[in-house]
Design an enzyme around this catalytic site. Sequence first.
Site, PDB file in Angstrom:
ATOM      1  N   HIS A   1      -8.626   1.349   0.600  1.00 30.17           N
ATOM      2  CA  HIS A   1      -8.678   0.449  -0.557  1.00 30.17           C
ATOM      3  C   HIS A   1     -10.110  -0.013  -0.850  1.00 30.17           C
ATOM      4  CE1 HIS A   1      -4.367   0.489  -0.887  1.00 30.17           C
ATOM      5  NE2 HIS A   1      -4.279   0.215   0.399  1.00 30.17           N
TER       6      HIS A   1
ATOM      7  N   SER B   1       0.834  -1.203   0.000  1.00 25.26           N
ATOM      8  CA  SER B   1       0.000   0.000   0.000  1.00 25.26           C
ATOM      9  C   SER B   1       0.869   1.253   0.000  1.00 25.26           C
ATOM     10  CB  SER B   1      -0.963  -0.050   1.186  1.00 25.26           C
ATOM     11  OG  SER B   1      -1.889   1.012   1.148  1.00 25.26           O
TER      12      SER B   1
END
Length: 307
Positions: free
Chosen positions: A197, A92
């Site tokens: 996300h 990420s």
Amino acid sequence: MKAVLLFAGQGAQKVGMGKDLAEAYPAVRALFDQADAALGYSLTNVMFEGPMEELTKTSRCQPALYAHGLAILEVLKSKVPSLEIAATAGLSLGEFTAHAAAGTFDFATGLNLVFQRGSFMEEACENTKGAMLALLGGEESAIRELAAECDVDVANLNAPGQIVLSGSAEGIADAAAKSKDKGIKRAIPLPVAGAYHSRLMKSAQDKLAAVLASAPIQSPGIPVVCNFEARPVSTPDEIRATLTSQVTGSVRWVESMQHLIASGHTTFIELGPDATLAGLMGKIDKSVKVISIKDAATLDAAVAQLQ
């Protein structure tokens, strides 16, 4: 010695991170001072002293992890000049650190990007009130069915048997309640500020896209495997596109690591405040070696292994 560098994502932060490194190495202190000056506040004070509530804020945490990972790398390269960095990847947020390590952009550019990314995501969290749920055990197909039924998104595919869902608080609560019916062993609500996300981050994605459009980005000097497509990205246009898509898209960590392993890489170095990525790799493929560098002591141990 050839190795792939892995960089930590949000959640790895710890109060005190980087303090012993800054005290031991002037290069680390200089990099942290640069970060403080660029951000206009003392990031290092938050890193070193906390409190944890402040360090956990997305707009604080993301720059902290970025600076910490690159500071460790700075010292590692000086101590092991023979180390050949074969590729990079990051979970990420860590993907931005991976790009900086590969030369896609300089330290200051990346710091500005992660600060803005974190601020945009923090704002989106406040506006949407989402949640996240870690699911342990269960088949991916069943978890995708559950996500569709509860109108939430698959956020992270971290390891075999470890998938994270993200979405509205109601949808996540519904998924937790139905998880056992899908053969999932455990459903653990995550202590996060919002639905990372997932589609609830769309406003952050749009704002980051505008920032990335004008950021000075070049082709990296070594392969960088992106989360969104689980493959190396090389042109400035595809780097901008994948870093943008990653904000609402799934982190395909298992496939990313499998791609690197299939490419022949067997030694990985994790740079971050904890050993989360080493733990995930143990579930993905036990045959590869992961060296975790968290602080001055583990740095010294890693140098001894790599020389």
